[in-house]
Scaffold this motif. Structure first.
Motif, short mmCIF file in Angstrom:
data_model
loop_
_atom_site.label_atom_id
_atom_site.label_comp_id
_atom_site.label_asym_id
_atom_site.label_seq_id
_atom_site.Cartn_x
_atom_site.Cartn_y
_atom_site.Cartn_z
N ASP A 62 -3.25 0.62 -3.29
CA ASP A 62 -2.96 -0.68 -3.09
C ASP A 62 -3.52 -1.75 -3.89
OD1 ASP A 62 -2.05 -2.78 -1.53
OD2 ASP A 62 -3.31 -3.24 -0.44
N THR A 63 -3.30 -2.74 -4.66
CA THR A 63 -2.79 -3.99 -5.70
C THR A 63 -4.26 -4.81 -4.53
OG1 THR A 63 -0.98 -3.23 -6.49
CG2 THR A 63 -1.94 -5.20 -6.87
N VAL A 64 -4.80 -4.97 -5.65
CA VAL A 64 -6.14 -6.69 -5.34
C VAL A 64 -5.89 -7.77 -5.60
CG1 VAL A 64 -7.76 -6.78 -4.12
CG2 VAL A 64 -6.97 -4.24 -3.75
N GLY B 169 -6.04 -5.94 -9.81
CA GLY B 169 -6.99 -4.48 -9.50
C GLY B 169 -6.74 -3.73 -8.69
N VAL B 170 -7.33 -2.78 -7.90
CA VAL B 170 -6.41 -1.55 -7.68
C VAL B 170 -7.64 -0.85 -6.04
CG1 VAL B 170 -5.49 0.90 -7.56
CG2 VAL B 170 -5.14 -0.84 -9.28
N ARG B 171 -6.71 -0.46 -4.86
CA ARG B 171 -7.89 -0.17 -4.24
C ARG B 171 -7.61 0.80 -4.25
NH1 ARG B 171 -10.85 -1.83 0.61
NH2 ARG B 171 -10.91 -0.30 2.27
N TRP B 172 -8.45 1.79 -3.30
CA TRP B 172 -8.36 3.43 -3.62
C TRP B 172 -9.42 3.82 -1.94
CZ3 TRP B 172 -11.12 7.64 -2.91
CH2 TRP B 172 -10.33 8.59 -3.43
N MET C 76 -10.09 0.26 -14.38
CA MET C 76 -9.10 1.10 -14.02
C MET C 76 -8.12 0.53 -14.38
SD MET C 76 -10.56 4.73 -13.23
CE MET C 76 -11.63 4.47 -11.77
N SER C 77 -6.28 0.56 -14.14
CA SER C 77 -5.20 0.88 -14.12
C SER C 77 -4.72 1.24 -12.73
CB SER C 77 -4.43 0.70 -15.47
OG SER C 77 -3.96 2.17 -15.80
N ARG C 78 -4.30 0.94 -12.45
CA ARG C 78 -3.33 1.92 -10.81
C ARG C 78 -3.78 3.20 -11.55
NH1 ARG C 78 -0.60 -0.40 -6.56
NH2 ARG C 78 0.29 1.50 -5.25
N MET D 52 0.59 -1.23 0.10
CA MET D 52 0.42 0.15 0.39
C MET D 52 0.72 1.20 0.02
SD MET D 52 -3.09 1.07 2.77
CE MET D 52 -4.50 0.33 2.34
N GLU D 53 0.23 2.28 -0.64
CA GLU D 53 1.46 3.45 -0.73
C GLU D 53 0.31 4.49 -0.55
OE1 GLU D 53 4.27 3.97 -4.24
OE2 GLU D 53 2.57 2.56 -5.15
N THR D 54 0.98 5.64 -0.06
CA THR D 54 0.01 6.64 0.57
C THR D 54 0.57 7.82 -0.93
OG1 THR D 54 -0.17 5.49 2.51
CG2 THR D 54 -0.65 8.10 2.72
N PHE D 55 -0.60 8.94 -1.14
CA PHE D 55 -0.42 9.63 -1.62
C PHE D 55 -0.93 11.11 -0.53
CE2 PHE D 55 0.11 6.34 -4.48
CZ PHE D 55 1.32 6.33 -5.09
N GLU D 56 -0.52 12.23 -1.01
CA GLU D 56 -0.87 13.66 -1.13
C GLU D 56 -1.12 13.74 -2.17
OE1 GLU D 56 -0.73 15.11 1.90
OE2 GLU D 56 0.47 13.29 3.02
N PHE D 57 -2.65 14.56 -2.00
CA PHE D 57 -3.67 15.46 -2.76
C PHE D 57 -2.78 16.62 -3.27
CE2 PHE D 57 -7.00 13.35 -1.12
CZ PHE D 57 -7.71 12.62 -2.83
N GLN D 58 -2.78 17.38 -4.60
CA GLN D 58 -2.76 18.28 -4.86
C GLN D 58 -2.95 19.86 -4.03
OE1 GLN D 58 -3.40 18.09 -9.45
NE2 GLN D 58 -1.82 17.43 -10.13
#
Length: 622
Positions: A159-161, A145-148, A82-84, A1-7
């Motif tokens: 995260d990749t699922v 798949g992807v989990r957001w 959708m892809s990652r 799992m990765e964490t990103f900041e919004f613009q």
């Protein structure tokens, strides 16, 4: 799992969604359903193009499920997914430009409801009703798949699922304040039904929901019901369609909160058939003058979605027209290249364009005020067709409206202008320039208006392109800033011979700036003006070409002076007494004043400023 900041702009936008448009929160469900509908359309198109794509097309649908105990609402589809990378681009950031413009509009107190969706921010409307949003998705053709997930406070996780079904599911963890009553509870079957019926009844895919129903035995059981009618609105007779249904289709296609200005519902029959519903917007789209702006026509074949932005069906000068065209005889497996050459598509395009232009003509005849609003927003775009589409030049000229000297508060058509022409007038007179206020004060108008001739005032950049060598009803359009004014011959100018020496001297003094100096009868109040020869490029067109990096032959203009003006008379007397440096400076000031009067700047602004300051100083210290 990765964490990103919004613009930074996205964080501002989230706060806007949560706090500023709360009264219109129903739109979040419409936006999610529209996204799901697009995903289903894209999967069908992808399966046509890629026969090896593993996708089950037998039961494409949208599913809504609610859990009142857990306070969750889920919108699920089995579309393209959708892809990652796509999730990061489309959900984690705002891919489309315009976010800053949206935020500025909000700060300027613009109605946010009119802006939602125009900048690709529909997904973020979910945070109006949810304090946490989870998205899971798997794209067709990809194994994982992807989990957001995000709480809308500034960051999100990805995260990749493994083991996900094809498609996308968005789960909203609803805010507790939405439990007030059934009218505001989005886990309520009633509320979900009413919202879907209001906003998405025309969606061509089934929108399903499992609900509890009492059976014959009295025991409750779950059944799956379809919430929308799925009736293709464009296939119904116009009298069967309610205005609010047209409006919701328009909103679905454009994400424009305002109602369309005009709706055109038509059916084409003959050697081939098609059905269409077209909309004219009340306001120019934000990207109308951006390179590559989309046409907005959605093409269907026998109710099967083929593509949005079908530019083969609508010319660029009508790119603001949005809508749906459903053709009955085209192949489902068509490409943009095939459409450009297809005979039926070309025939449909001609009929659609004629219908739109005819509808605009009817609007002008029946509701001049409504048409005036349209023309002020989009007339400049329509006039592009006078340059790019000669086949439709005449119908465009029939509806085109222009400012003129006849009435400062309204516009006129060419037909109305011709009907008012006095006996003996053979040409339609016009003047082009940078703005309407500048044109209204132009000295070129003086003689023509004085003799009762109406002059069209053209200040759109495109006017410089089409008006040259144009005619209407057999009458040539003539610029009043070119050639000799046909208001009287030189012999009618009183005492013209006494100005011969002055004219010759001015021609010599200003030889570097002007082609020649001559007397004129076109001026009644101003001392001088600049004109061109019949086929010269106008100063404004020179500016446009220069800005576009295009070369053009440089040409000097002609300075015309008014022998009846006191300044010109004083110049003649001064010259007769013997030319000096002061007279030479005055000659250059006269030229600069003529340049300023038509919205241009003097050849040497600094020298003009010094000369004017000197003259004003002399005047004030006498």
């Amino acid at each position: 799992m990765e964490t990103f900041e919004f613009q930074a702009e996205v964080r501002q936008l989230l706060q806007l969604m949560i706090h500023s448009i709360y009264s219109t929160k129903d739109i979040f469900l419409r936006e999610l359903i529209s996204n799901s509908s697009d995903a289903l359309d894209k999967l069908r198109i992808a399966s046509f193009r890629d026969k090896d794509l593993e996708a089950d097309l037998t039961d494409l649908h949208i599913e809504i499920s609610a859990d009142p105990q857990q306070r969750t609402l889920t919108v699920r589809d089995n579309g393209i997914g959708m892809s990652r990378d796509e999730v990061v681009e489309l959900i984690g950031t705002i891919a489309r430009s315009g976010t800053a413009e949206l935020l500025k509009a909000v700060q300027d107190n613009t109605d946010v409801r009119a802006l939602i969706g125009r900048f690709g921010v529909g997904f973020y409307s979910t945070f109006m009703v949810a304090d946490r949003v989870t998205l899971i998705t798997r794209k067709a053709g990809e194994p994982a798949g992807v989990r957001w997930e995000s709480d809308g406070q500034g960051s999100y996780t990805i995260d990749t699922v493994d083991g996900l079904p094809l498609g996308t599911a968005v789960t909203l963890h609803l805010k507790p304040e939405d439990t007030q009553d059934n009218l505001h509870d989005y886990t309520s079957e009633f509320r979900i039904r009413e919202t879907v019926k209001k906003y998405s009844d025309f969606i061509s895919w089934p929108i399903r929901m499992s609900v509890k129903r009492d059976g014959d035995s009295g025991e409750a059981s779950e059944v799956t019901e379809t919430l929308n009618s799925m009736k293709a609105l464009w296939a119904r007779a116009p009298e069967e369609v309610k205005p609010e249904e047209y409006q919701e289709l328009y909103r679905h296609l454009t994400h424009d909160w305002r109602a369309p200005l005009e709706t055109v519902h038509m059916r084409g029959e003959g050697t081939f058939t098609f059905e269409a519903v077209l909309f004219l917007p009340a306001q120019a789209p934000a990207d109308i003058f951006m390179r590559g702006s989309s046409s907005g026509i959605h093409l269907y074949v026998n109710r099967v979605f083929i593509m949005d932005d079908c530019d083969a069906l609508m010319p660029s000068f009508l790119r603001f027209v949005k809508g749906v065209v459903d053709a009955g005889d085209l192949s489902l497996n068509v490409s943009r290249e095939i459409l450009q050459q297809d005979r039926q598509i070309k025939a449909m395009r001609r009929r659609l364009v004629r219908k739109v232009l005819a509808s605009l003509g009817e609007m002008r005849a029946k509701d001049a005020e409504r048409f005036a609003g349209f023309w002020s927003e989009l007339g400049r775009v329509v006039k592009e067709g006078l340059v790019t589409d000669p086949d439709h030049r005449d119908p465009i000229l029939d509806i085109a409206s222009f400012a003129s000297t006849h009435d400062s508060d309204s516009t006129t058509t060419l037909a109305e202008y011709v009907a008012r022409m006095p006996e003996g007038q053979e040409k339609i007179y016009y003047l082009t320039g940078s703005s309407l206020p500048v044109l209204k004060q132009s000295p070129h108008l003086e003689g023509f208006v004085g003799k009762g001739y109406e002059v069209l005032l053209l200040c759109d950049p495109i006017d410089e392109m089409w008006v040259e060598r144009s005619d209407f009803g057999g009458k040539q359009l003539q610029s009043i800033a070119k050639g000799q004014a046909d208001l009287g011959t030189q012999s009618e100018i009183e005492n013209q011979e006494v100005f011969t020496a002055l004219v010759a001297w001015l021609s010599e003094q200003l030889a570097d700036e002007v082609r020649e100096v001559r007397l004129t009868s076109r001026l009644t109040e101003s001392p001088a003006c600049l004109v061109g020869e019949e086929f010269d490029i106008t100063p404004m067109l020179q500016q446009y070409l220069r800005a576009a990096g295009q070369g053009f032959p440089e040409s000097k203009r002609i300075l015309e002076i008014n022998p009846a003006h006191p300044l010109v008379g004083a110049l003649r007397e001064k010259h007769a007494a013997g030319p000096d440096a002061d007279l030479a400076e005055t000659a250059r000031l006269l030229l600069a004043l003529a340049q300023i009067a038509e919205g241009m700047q003097p050849n040497d602004p600094a020298a003009f400023t010094r000369a004017m300051a000197g003259r004003l100083t002399q005047l004030m210290t006498r």
